[in-house]
Design a protein around this motif. Structure first.
Motif, PDB file in Angstrom:
ATOM      1  N   HIS A  85       0.859  -1.206   0.000  1.00  0.00           N
ATOM      2  CA  HIS A  85       0.000   0.000   0.000  1.00  0.00           C
ATOM      3  C   HIS A  85       0.888   1.247   0.000  1.00  0.00           C
ATOM      4  O   HIS A  85       1.369   1.681   1.038  1.00  0.00           O
ATOM      5  N   HIS A  87       1.757   5.245  -2.210  1.00  0.00           N
ATOM      6  CA  HIS A  87       1.340   6.280  -3.171  1.00  0.00           C
ATOM      7  C   HIS A  87       2.606   7.012  -3.607  1.00  0.00           C
ATOM      8  O   HIS A  87       3.028   7.972  -2.944  1.00  0.00           O
ATOM      9  N   LYS A 212      -9.094   0.135  -7.153  1.00  0.00           N
ATOM     10  CA  LYS A 212      -9.239   0.559  -5.757  1.00  0.00           C
ATOM     11  C   LYS A 212     -10.444   1.475  -5.632  1.00  0.00           C
ATOM     12  O   LYS A 212     -10.654   2.358  -6.468  1.00  0.00           O
ATOM     13  N   HIS A 275      -6.344  -0.427   5.603  1.00  0.00           N
ATOM     14  CA  HIS A 275      -6.436   0.268   6.913  1.00  0.00           C
ATOM     15  C   HIS A 275      -7.206  -0.577   7.937  1.00  0.00           C
ATOM     16  O   HIS A 275      -6.624  -1.077   8.869  1.00  0.00           O
ATOM     17  N   ASP A 338       1.142   2.815   3.460  1.00  0.00           N
ATOM     18  CA  ASP A 338       0.549   4.075   2.997  1.00  0.00           C
ATOM     19  C   ASP A 338       1.623   5.151   2.802  1.00  0.00           C
ATOM     20  O   ASP A 338       1.339   6.342   2.941  1.00  0.00           O
TER      21      ASP A 338
HETATM   22 ZN   LIG Z   1      -3.497   5.008   0.881  1.00  0.00          ZN
END
Ligand SMILES: [Zn+2]
Length: 427
Positions: A85, A87, A212, A275, A338
């Protein structure tokens, strides 16, 4: 035409030369090998690599004639890390102002340049594979970053990408601007079942490996002590997204923080819950039973909580309570951080391994979340995630022993991806 002719001649020539030579072999002497599947490390292992793949792994053994030797005999060797996960196109967004500024003031080309930089950071931290879960307004630029890495133009991890992500109209930033302004959106707005199927097809057309969507928002605790949320899509819409994605061979990741969002995503049939702060016992049981992955992203939760205030610290505490329960119930946990939700330059993604140990896993269990289990989530169990014959030669080395002190994973000294050495501080 002239350029094409030259290129073809070159290809033919290079092909002919490499066919005539014996394939280049590398032999790695590993003091200790954590292969990603054995219960205990293998002492004095010999890993032989040919091209981009592992040819053999033995305890002891002799170096094949003509092989280049890499001496990691004082180090611990592990499979390349995987973060499922990330970005790459985001540089941290503790506040909504930080997020908005990136979408409003930075061009997509500029963001793509930073993304290439971030991919390099990930690789140097030992992450040889990432699943990048949406571009946050940078359209399909993740596909370009992935392509540049795959073509060897820039260094970075192998990537599976989700492109734009989906939320219904008005349920994801940028929000709050005058209706007279046309501002970018962090996701693709998707409405209705037909709209859902069309969006999946469109994202797949432009290179999405994963779909997603945002299952929920507005996270809040109610009197029952459970973390609740507002669900974004109707069940029909969410099911249409998942059904269309699965029909054309794509898997689906759902951002789901509150219990209502997690339950809705499970009803829709997603493959991974991102999450998952608000997991209840019943939801964990269902995930364990159906083999749905949980990607906890504890690193970002702990990082943004102080700056965001409100419920965020209580949500992080809830995750800490839930984590050992999920482990006990047999929920499949894959490592995801994340990264991008925090600045890539500030935190090392490998910190996530440390949280898993703090929250109750053994170091060996934690290592598997970011190697073999992550590979399974990605559908790459036959290619990556363990150090075994036939798999990609993706591996890292540390000077310390992560089984004694998991913090060692934040200090990767050697990185190889596909048989190519990208970092070696152990010479
Ligand atoms: Zn994310």
């Amino acid at each position: 035409m002239r350029h094409i002719c030259v290129a073809l001649t070159m290809t033919f020539f290079l092909g002919a030369v490499s066919a005539a030579q014996t394939p280049h072999q590398i032999a790695i002497r590993a003091g200790k090998l954590i292969d990603g599947k054995s219960e205990k490390p293998i002492e004095n292992a010999l890993i032989v690599i040919e091209g981009d793949k592992i040819l053999s792994v033995t305890s002891g053994g002799t170096v094949p004639a003509g092989a280049e030797v890499i001496d990691l005999s004082k180090a611990t060797v592990l499979p390349g890390f995987m973060d499922v996960h990330t970005h790459v196109l985001l540089q941290g967004d503790i506040t909504s102002e930080e997020y908005d500024a990136q979408l409003l003031k930075e061009s997509i080309p500029y963001r793509a340049i930073l993304a290439a930089r971030n991919a390099h950071i990930a690789l140097s931290h030992g992450f040889t594979t990432i699943r990048d879960l949406e571009t946050e307004g940078a359209m399909y630029a993740d596909v370009d970053v992935k392509m540049a890495i795959a073509n060897g133009e820039v260094p970075g991890p192998r990537m599976q990408v989700a492109t734009r992500a989906m939320a219904p109209t008005g349920m994801y930033p940028l929000l709050g601007y005058s209706w007279e302004l046309k501002v970018p959106t962090g996701v693709q707005y998707v409405d209705g079942t037909d709209g859902a199927r069309k969006a999946v097809r469109e994202q797949a057309m432009y290179g999405a490996d994963w779909i997603k969507y945002y299952s929920d928002r507005r996270y809040h605790f109610e009197a029952d002590g459970v973390l609740h949320s507002m669900v974004n899509f109707t069940d029909e819409e969410a099911k249409a997204i998942v059904d269309e994605a699965h029909r054309i061979g794509k898997k689906v990741a759902a951002h789901a923080i509150g219990s209502d969002g997690i339950a809705a995503a499970l009803r829709a049939g997603v493959d991974t819950i991102e999450h998952g702060d608000g997991l209840t016992d019943a939801l964990m049981d269902e995930m364990a039973q159906r083999g749905i992955y949980w990607v906890p992203t504890i690193t970002v939760g702990m990082y943004v909580a102080p700056g965001r205030g409100g419920n965020w610290q209580r949500m992080a505490d809830l995750q800490r309570e839930n984590f050992p329960k999920a482990v006990k119930k047999g929920v499949k946990i894959a490592l995801g951080t994340d990264a991008g939700g925090f600045d890539w330059k500030v935190l090392n993604e490998a910190k996530e391994f440390e949280y898993y140990v703090q929250y109750g896993m053994t170091p060996m269990q934690a290592i598997r979340t970011g190697t073999s289990t992550a590979a399974e989530l990605l559908g790459w169990s036959d290619k990556a995630g363990t150090i075994e014959a036939g798999k990609w030669a993706d591996l890292v080395a540390l000077s310390g022993d992560p089984l004694k002190d998991i913090k060692e994973v934040e200090n990767v000294k050697f990185v190889m991806k596909g048989g190519v050495v990208y970092k070696n501080e152990l010479r």
